[in-house]
Design a protein around this motif. Sequence first.
Motif, PDB file in Angstrom:
ATOM      1  N   ARG A  68       0.736  -0.939   0.158  1.00  0.00           N
ATOM      2  CA  ARG A  68       0.042   0.348  -0.358  1.00  0.00           C
ATOM      3  C   ARG A  68       1.065   0.810   0.268  1.00  0.00           C
ATOM      4  NH1 ARG A  68      -1.765  -2.889   4.232  1.00  0.00           N
ATOM      5  NH2 ARG A  68      -1.409  -1.926   5.871  1.00  0.00           N
ATOM      6  N   PRO A  69       0.195   2.578   0.040  1.00  0.00           N
ATOM      7  CA  PRO A  69       1.369   3.496  -0.293  1.00  0.00           C
ATOM      8  C   PRO A  69       1.774   4.030   0.489  1.00  0.00           C
ATOM      9  CG  PRO A  69      -1.362   3.817  -1.110  1.00  0.00           C
ATOM     10  CD  PRO A  69      -0.966   2.854  -0.539  1.00  0.00           C
ATOM     11  N   LEU A 120       9.102   1.559   2.546  1.00  0.00           N
ATOM     12  CA  LEU A 120      10.284   0.419   2.832  1.00  0.00           C
ATOM     13  C   LEU A 120      11.368   1.282   1.693  1.00  0.00           C
ATOM     14  CD1 LEU A 120      10.476  -2.559   1.754  1.00  0.00           C
ATOM     15  CD2 LEU A 120       9.889  -1.923  -0.271  1.00  0.00           C
ATOM     16  N   THR A 121      10.778   2.294   0.712  1.00  0.00           N
ATOM     17  CA  THR A 121      11.978   3.367   0.039  1.00  0.00           C
ATOM     18  C   THR A 121      12.532   4.425   0.637  1.00  0.00           C
ATOM     19  OG1 THR A 121      10.359   3.619  -1.935  1.00  0.00           O
ATOM     20  CG2 THR A 121      11.652   5.229  -1.354  1.00  0.00           C
ATOM     21  N   GLU A 122      12.536   5.091   1.892  1.00  0.00           N
ATOM     22  CA  GLU A 122      12.414   4.828   2.803  1.00  0.00           C
ATOM     23  C   GLU A 122      13.845   4.785   3.787  1.00  0.00           C
ATOM     24  OE1 GLU A 122      12.991   9.062   3.342  1.00  0.00           O
ATOM     25  OE2 GLU A 122      12.378   8.588   1.065  1.00  0.00           O
ATOM     26  N   LEU A 123      13.842   3.460   3.477  1.00  0.00           N
ATOM     27  CA  LEU A 123      14.310   2.877   4.976  1.00  0.00           C
ATOM     28  C   LEU A 123      15.656   1.764   3.874  1.00  0.00           C
ATOM     29  CD1 LEU A 123      12.246   0.904   6.708  1.00  0.00           C
ATOM     30  CD2 LEU A 123      13.581   1.893   7.657  1.00  0.00           C
ATOM     31  N   GLY A 124      15.121   1.724   2.778  1.00  0.00           N
ATOM     32  CA  GLY A 124      16.181   1.812   1.170  1.00  0.00           C
ATOM     33  C   GLY A 124      17.115   2.646   1.135  1.00  0.00           C
ATOM     34  N   HIS A 133      18.130   4.782   3.474  1.00  0.00           N
ATOM     35  CA  HIS A 133      19.054   4.915   4.065  1.00  0.00           C
ATOM     36  C   HIS A 133      20.141   3.777   4.736  1.00  0.00           C
ATOM     37  CE1 HIS A 133      19.943   5.645   8.283  1.00  0.00           C
ATOM     38  NE2 HIS A 133      20.122   4.665   9.441  1.00  0.00           N
ATOM     39  N   LEU A 134      19.667   2.465   4.443  1.00  0.00           N
ATOM     40  CA  LEU A 134      20.831   1.648   4.758  1.00  0.00           C
ATOM     41  C   LEU A 134      21.202   1.162   3.068  1.00  0.00           C
ATOM     42  CD1 LEU A 134      18.177  -0.677   5.304  1.00  0.00           C
ATOM     43  CD2 LEU A 134      20.277   0.227   6.839  1.00  0.00           C
ATOM     44  N   GLU A 135      20.955   2.372   2.056  1.00  0.00           N
ATOM     45  CA  GLU A 135      21.500   2.278   0.682  1.00  0.00           C
ATOM     46  C   GLU A 135      21.209   0.997   0.663  1.00  0.00           C
ATOM     47  OE1 GLU A 135      25.704   3.199   1.878  1.00  0.00           O
ATOM     48  OE2 GLU A 135      25.130   5.616   1.362  1.00  0.00           O
ATOM     49  N   LEU A 136      20.504   0.236  -0.436  1.00  0.00           N
ATOM     50  CA  LEU A 136      19.804  -0.786  -0.327  1.00  0.00           C
ATOM     51  C   LEU A 136      20.240  -0.557  -2.005  1.00  0.00           C
ATOM     52  CD1 LEU A 136      17.286  -2.005   2.185  1.00  0.00           C
ATOM     53  CD2 LEU A 136      20.090  -2.616   2.476  1.00  0.00           C
ATOM     54  N   THR A 137      21.197  -1.723  -2.227  1.00  0.00           N
ATOM     55  CA  THR A 137      20.580  -1.859  -4.068  1.00  0.00           C
ATOM     56  C   THR A 137      20.031  -3.459  -4.440  1.00  0.00           C
ATOM     57  OG1 THR A 137      22.315  -2.203  -4.229  1.00  0.00           O
ATOM     58  CG2 THR A 137      22.314  -0.051  -3.961  1.00  0.00           C
ATOM     59  N   GLY A 138      20.262  -3.462  -5.641  1.00  0.00           N
ATOM     60  CA  GLY A 138      19.922  -4.959  -6.383  1.00  0.00           C
ATOM     61  C   GLY A 138      18.916  -4.908  -6.436  1.00  0.00           C
ATOM     62  N   ARG A 141      13.561  -3.761  10.494  1.00  0.00           N
ATOM     63  CA  ARG A 141      12.282  -2.985  10.411  1.00  0.00           C
ATOM     64  C   ARG A 141      12.331  -3.690   8.524  1.00  0.00           C
ATOM     65  NH1 ARG A 141      12.769   3.072  12.592  1.00  0.00           N
ATOM     66  NH2 ARG A 141      12.810   2.227  14.763  1.00  0.00           N
ATOM     67  N   VAL A 142      12.689  -3.499   8.024  1.00  0.00           N
ATOM     68  CA  VAL A 142      12.851  -4.001   5.655  1.00  0.00           C
ATOM     69  C   VAL A 142      13.063  -5.586   5.728  1.00  0.00           C
ATOM     70  CG1 VAL A 142      14.435  -3.859   4.093  1.00  0.00           C
ATOM     71  CG2 VAL A 142      14.203  -2.278   5.336  1.00  0.00           C
TER      72      VAL A 142
END
Length: 553
Positions: A344-345, A351-355, A357-362, A470-471
């Motif tokens: 949901r929005p 998800l976007t904000e945590l990503g 912060h943690l610099e998640l890629t892939g 959290r992610v």
Amino acid sequence: MQFQGLNFGRFLSTRMILLLLASCGMASAVEAKDCFLTIGGGYSPTGNQISLERNVEYFQRVLAEAYEGDVQHDILFSDGSDPQRDLQYYDPQQPLPKIYELLGQVFDTESGQDYRYRNHQIGNLRGPSSVAEWDRWVSEVGSKLTAEDRLFIYATAHGGKSTDKKRSGNTYLYLWNKEKISVEQFANSLRKLPENVPVVLVMVQCYSGGFANSMFPNGDPAQPLDNRDIVGFFATIETQPAAGCTADIHEENYHEYSSSFWAAISGSTRTQEEVTNCDCNSDGQMSFSEAHSYTVATSTTIDIPISTSDVFLRTYSKTSGEVDDEVHLLTESSPIEELRQSARPNQAFALTELGKHLELTGDDWKAAIAEKKKSLEAIKKSLDSEDSSLKRQWSAKKSVIQKELLTKWPELNNRWHPLVPQIIADQQNEMIEDIESHPEFAAWQKLHSQRKELSVKKLDNRKDLAKCERVLYLLKTLALTANLRHFASEELQQRYAKIVALEAMSLGTEGSKQHEMTTITARKLPPVESTEMKEQAPLDSKQTDGQPAADDR
């Protein structure tokens, strides 16, 4: 109503949910009453920090801004109207005398030295936070609520772990005088309320996630769901302590679930700073679920916040199991864009904000998080090792200074020795001189400062690890959302939709009207048809294998 070919998570957008509820007769035009109960405070004066009092005051301010005129807000707090000093606080403008600061360090008793106590200042209390007062409120107020009302319960207190090894979710809410209420007791009390009253819980105590099980009879997810509308938001999972309680008087230093959640709801922080970008679906209303996701995304704490819908999914959905060959189950390792389709929005925002912060890629965020955690765990191990080394050095030097001090003033070996107060009063300057002129003092103080700096680094490390968790929690929630239709009966899917809708309600008169959710008068949603399920499980069937998948709630 067919859900075939339509992603379940996407279907449950806020507007669609509200249209769904309205079409079923779930919304009433009758202006209803919102009723609030706050349970707050510690279990004793030494556990009743000023932040708990300030949380109640902040909530009062939020309600005053959200509603025109008075609202029914009952408060049970610490010792109630007892005039005894029950509240702990710390004021940096009232520093310790130097001799007490030094002696506290030398004898390793500095923790709590600078705490002071006063009576709490919350007015118009209903009573103390006690089991008796809780029961009385349920009997005298809760039992008189109607289907046109909504009940909100906010708990800002301390919590305890479950003592039942078989039920980790049966945690505790601590009340005054070390009384406590278990999840089971709390859930049973809620069932003394009229059946049609929707209940929203916001609970921020340690191990508060266990109270998400209040939606089940006896607070037990192994039991069949009953016909109750109970949803909630919780600071952290059932097995973890929560951030927050502090004796610090400065609210800008408060970092806990309440601070972020109520800031998102009201649009301003405790210190009147504006909060924006919380309305994830841009409908002009701040829902509880949006405030929760804002907290998940932005709060800088050790918490892993959860909601009732998360726990529902972990009880009735799975990421593996027996399904038709053509069925594709999602897992936490599924491509991130595929998982996003179930979001949901508000979940997508988190998800976007945590990503970021943690610099998640892939594509595989679970694997990315595993690498991130591996790095953070290595840092944690290094910090712990450094802390142990510093502590050993600090303790060794402390013992040398302490020994020489006791040689000169042996009475200090017992803080309750009748001569100690007089010795300190008459000879404190000489004591200070002896301590500060000791050959080990400078190195000892440097070690003391290094340990304090290191504690900040260790806390920051715990916060980053919490964001990783959290992610992972959110990834599993999204996978379980997508998979629910493959494991749950139509009725359970309907219940999930209803829980999500209740979580999407808003605070305030206008928010209630615009969401058309002030009163809940119908008990059923339209059927959710799933072509993947050949057989529909009854409401009391948790899984196709008969076991709840609740190992990580």
